[in-house]
Design an enzyme around this catalytic site. Structure first.
Site, PDB file in Angstrom:
ATOM      1  N   LYS A  40      33.225  35.595 -32.030  1.00  0.00           N
ATOM      2  CA  LYS A  40      32.819  34.247 -31.654  1.00  0.00           C
ATOM      3  C   LYS A  40      33.324  33.905 -30.259  1.00  0.00           C
ATOM      4  O   LYS A  40      32.833  32.990 -29.594  1.00  0.00           O
ATOM      5  CB  LYS A  40      33.414  33.221 -32.641  1.00  0.00           C
ATOM      6  CG  LYS A  40      33.048  33.462 -34.075  1.00  0.00           C
ATOM      7  CD  LYS A  40      33.846  32.543 -35.001  1.00  0.00           C
ATOM      8  CE  LYS A  40      33.725  32.990 -36.422  1.00  0.00           C
ATOM      9  NZ  LYS A  40      34.796  32.399 -37.264  1.00  0.00           N
ATOM     10  N   GLY A  41      34.349  34.642 -29.835  1.00  0.00           N
ATOM     11  CA  GLY A  41      35.102  34.248 -28.641  1.00  0.00           C
ATOM     12  C   GLY A  41      34.275  34.063 -27.380  1.00  0.00           C
ATOM     13  O   GLY A  41      34.586  33.212 -26.555  1.00  0.00           O
ATOM     14  N   GLU A  96      32.017  39.460 -23.015  1.00  0.00           N
ATOM     15  CA  GLU A  96      33.204  39.424 -23.881  1.00  0.00           C
ATOM     16  C   GLU A  96      34.192  38.398 -23.333  1.00  0.00           C
ATOM     17  O   GLU A  96      34.251  38.163 -22.129  1.00  0.00           O
ATOM     18  CB  GLU A  96      33.814  40.851 -23.917  1.00  0.00           C
ATOM     19  CG  GLU A  96      35.105  41.010 -24.663  1.00  0.00           C
ATOM     20  CD  GLU A  96      35.055  40.663 -26.150  1.00  0.00           C
ATOM     21  OE1 GLU A  96      34.578  39.574 -26.490  1.00  0.00           O
ATOM     22  OE2 GLU A  96      35.583  41.457 -26.953  1.00  0.00           O
ATOM     23  N   ASP A  97      34.953  37.794 -24.230  1.00  0.00           N
ATOM     24  CA  ASP A  97      35.939  36.808 -23.762  1.00  0.00           C
ATOM     25  C   ASP A  97      37.114  37.487 -23.058  1.00  0.00           C
ATOM     26  O   ASP A  97      37.501  37.093 -21.968  1.00  0.00           O
ATOM     27  CB  ASP A  97      36.418  35.912 -24.925  1.00  0.00           C
ATOM     28  CG  ASP A  97      36.947  36.689 -26.134  1.00  0.00           C
ATOM     29  OD1 ASP A  97      36.949  37.948 -26.130  1.00  0.00           O
ATOM     30  OD2 ASP A  97      37.358  36.049 -27.127  1.00  0.00           O
ATOM     31  N   ASP A 100      41.214  43.576 -23.808  1.00  0.00           N
ATOM     32  CA  ASP A 100      42.641  43.716 -24.102  1.00  0.00           C
ATOM     33  C   ASP A 100      42.958  45.202 -24.266  1.00  0.00           C
ATOM     34  O   ASP A 100      43.081  45.926 -23.287  1.00  0.00           O
ATOM     35  CB  ASP A 100      42.935  42.880 -25.350  1.00  0.00           C
ATOM     36  CG  ASP A 100      44.402  42.767 -25.699  1.00  0.00           C
ATOM     37  OD1 ASP A 100      45.224  42.745 -24.782  1.00  0.00           O
ATOM     38  OD2 ASP A 100      44.731  42.689 -26.903  1.00  0.00           O
ATOM     39  N   PHE A 149      49.545  36.004 -24.691  1.00  0.00           N
ATOM     40  CA  PHE A 149      48.491  35.651 -25.641  1.00  0.00           C
ATOM     41  C   PHE A 149      47.903  34.304 -25.244  1.00  0.00           C
ATOM     42  O   PHE A 149      48.617  33.313 -25.145  1.00  0.00           O
ATOM     43  CB  PHE A 149      49.026  35.613 -27.072  1.00  0.00           C
ATOM     44  CG  PHE A 149      47.910  35.605 -28.082  1.00  0.00           C
ATOM     45  CD1 PHE A 149      47.309  36.795 -28.472  1.00  0.00           C
ATOM     46  CD2 PHE A 149      47.429  34.408 -28.601  1.00  0.00           C
ATOM     47  CE1 PHE A 149      46.239  36.794 -29.374  1.00  0.00           C
ATOM     48  CE2 PHE A 149      46.365  34.399 -29.500  1.00  0.00           C
ATOM     49  CZ  PHE A 149      45.776  35.596 -29.888  1.00  0.00           C
ATOM     50  N   VAL A 150      46.589  34.307 -25.009  1.00  0.00           N
ATOM     51  CA  VAL A 150      45.949  33.090 -24.513  1.00  0.00           C
ATOM     52  C   VAL A 150      44.923  32.558 -25.515  1.00  0.00           C
ATOM     53  O   VAL A 150      44.351  33.317 -26.303  1.00  0.00           O
ATOM     54  CB  VAL A 150      45.268  33.331 -23.150  1.00  0.00           C
ATOM     55  CG1 VAL A 150      46.296  33.514 -22.048  1.00  0.00           C
ATOM     56  CG2 VAL A 150      44.307  34.523 -23.193  1.00  0.00           C
ATOM     57  N   ASP A 156      40.683  32.218 -29.627  1.00  0.00           N
ATOM     58  CA  ASP A 156      41.356  31.568 -30.742  1.00  0.00           C
ATOM     59  C   ASP A 156      42.694  32.215 -31.068  1.00  0.00           C
ATOM     60  O   ASP A 156      42.975  33.361 -30.685  1.00  0.00           O
ATOM     61  CB  ASP A 156      40.487  31.666 -31.994  1.00  0.00           C
ATOM     62  CG  ASP A 156      40.475  33.091 -32.572  1.00  0.00           C
ATOM     63  OD1 ASP A 156      40.135  34.018 -31.817  1.00  0.00           O
ATOM     64  OD2 ASP A 156      40.832  33.268 -33.752  1.00  0.00           O
ATOM     65  N   ARG A 162      39.764  27.152 -30.014  1.00  0.00           N
ATOM     66  CA  ARG A 162      38.599  27.593 -29.232  1.00  0.00           C
ATOM     67  C   ARG A 162      38.037  26.463 -28.378  1.00  0.00           C
ATOM     68  O   ARG A 162      37.375  26.699 -27.378  1.00  0.00           O
ATOM     69  CB  ARG A 162      37.484  28.088 -30.165  1.00  0.00           C
ATOM     70  CG  ARG A 162      37.826  29.347 -30.942  1.00  0.00           C
ATOM     71  CD  ARG A 162      36.556  29.912 -31.574  1.00  0.00           C
ATOM     72  NE  ARG A 162      36.819  30.854 -32.648  1.00  0.00           N
ATOM     73  CZ  ARG A 162      37.035  32.158 -32.477  1.00  0.00           C
ATOM     74  NH1 ARG A 162      37.051  32.671 -31.268  1.00  0.00           N
ATOM     75  NH2 ARG A 162      37.245  32.948 -33.512  1.00  0.00           N
TER      76      ARG A 162
HETATM   77  P1  IMP Z   1      40.521  44.593 -27.763  1.00  0.00           P
HETATM   78  O1  IMP Z   1      39.699  45.373 -28.720  1.00  0.00           O
HETATM   79  O2  IMP Z   1      41.991  44.814 -27.987  1.00  0.00           O
HETATM   80  O3  IMP Z   1      40.155  44.790 -26.299  1.00  0.00           O
HETATM   81  O4  IMP Z   1      40.384  43.104 -28.178  1.00  0.00           O
HETATM   82  C1  IMP Z   1      39.435  42.243 -27.766  1.00  0.00           C
HETATM   83  C2  IMP Z   1      39.427  41.057 -28.709  1.00  0.00           C
HETATM   84  O5  IMP Z   1      40.751  40.720 -29.157  1.00  0.00           O
HETATM   85  C3  IMP Z   1      38.928  39.832 -27.991  1.00  0.00           C
HETATM   86  O6  IMP Z   1      37.557  39.680 -28.142  1.00  0.00           O
HETATM   87  C4  IMP Z   1      39.693  38.716 -28.662  1.00  0.00           C
HETATM   88  O7  IMP Z   1      38.993  38.266 -29.803  1.00  0.00           O
HETATM   89  C5  IMP Z   1      40.982  39.335 -29.121  1.00  0.00           C
HETATM   90  N1  IMP Z   1      42.087  39.065 -28.184  1.00  0.00           N
HETATM   91  C6  IMP Z   1      42.739  39.940 -27.389  1.00  0.00           C
HETATM   92  N2  IMP Z   1      43.679  39.341 -26.658  1.00  0.00           N
HETATM   93  C7  IMP Z   1      43.626  38.035 -27.000  1.00  0.00           C
HETATM   94  C8  IMP Z   1      44.348  36.861 -26.562  1.00  0.00           C
HETATM   95  O8  IMP Z   1      45.246  36.880 -25.694  1.00  0.00           O
HETATM   96  N3  IMP Z   1      43.999  35.702 -27.169  1.00  0.00           N
HETATM   97  C9  IMP Z   1      43.016  35.603 -28.105  1.00  0.00           C
HETATM   98  N4  IMP Z   1      42.314  36.652 -28.535  1.00  0.00           N
HETATM   99  C10 IMP Z   1      42.614  37.858 -27.980  1.00  0.00           C
HETATM  100 MG    MG Z   2      39.362  36.546 -31.610  1.00  0.00          MG
END
Ligand code: IMP
Ligand code: MG
Length: 175
Positions: A40-41, A96-97, A100, A149-150, A156, A162
């Site tokens: 949803k982000g 993508e939001d 990470d 963590f944001v 969220d 959100r």
């Molecule tokens: P990745 O697979 O670790 O790159 O994660 C990506 C997803 O993790 C994002 O779409 C977010 O939903 C969540 N995420 C990663 N870091 C954060 C953060 O700092 N705050 C909130 N959600 C996060």
């Molecule tokens: Mg999320």
């Protein structure tokens, strides 16, 4: 009590998204582009970004689960809601939001490449490069941020926050 500190203001986010929209217009002179938001982000980022693009655009959504309720990635990615239509031969921008660990995007890139888009590029509002486990190259990055963590602007913590207009650092009291 959790505390919130503004990292990126609504104004900063808006002006950066205008730049990203102009960059996308410039990069696809032939148009059209097919924007896919990862739910949803990314829905708020997509809705602002698409309005800064002058090309012909279509939008679609895909939902994946990679995180549980908390802050840690499980590393397991699953498609919960798939696209409505084929992307074969299209110029796709996956929105993508936050990038990470890269686990979510590297999985989705693999899945979407199999469907033979003409091009597949990534637009991530935020990038936390220090957390990367899987190498992912995003063509469009709004802001590179430190390992914090944001929440807000679509992001969220346990489905909360959100709706904040700014991107904020969330600090939780120790458990
Ligand atoms: P990745 O697979 O670790 O790159 O994660 C990506 C997803 O993790 C994002 O779409 C977010 O939903 C969540 N995420 C990663 N870091 C954060 C953060 O700092 N705050 C909130 N959600 C996060
Ligand atoms: Mg999320």
């Amino acid at each position: 009590m959790p505390s919130l500190r503004v990292l990126l203001s609504a104004e900063q986010i808006h002006s950066r998204i205008c730049e990203l929209g102009a960059q996308i217009d410039h990069d696809y002179p032939e148009g059209p582009v097919y924007l896919i938001a990862i739910l949803k982000g990314a829905c708020i980022f997509l809705s602002d970004l698409v309005r800064e693009i002058d090309l012909d655009t279509s939008i679609d959504f895909i939902a994946v689960s990679s995180y549980g309720k908390g802050k840690q990635s499980s590393g397991q990615v699953r498609v919960l809601k798939d696209l409505d239509s084929s992307i074969e031969g299209l110029n796709v921008v996956l929105v993508e939001d936050i990038l990470d660990t890269g686990l979510t995007l590297s999985y989705l890139i693999r899945v979407l490449q199999q469907r033979k888009p003409k091009t597949l590029h990534i637009a991530a509002l935020l990038d936390k490069p220090s957390r990367r486990i899987k190498e992912v190259k995003a063509q469009y990055v709004g802001f590179t941020i430190p390992n914090e963590f944001v929440v807000g602007y679509g992001l969220d913590y346990a489905e909360r926050y959100r709706n904040l207009k700014d991107v904020c650092v969330l600090s939780l009291p120790p458990e």
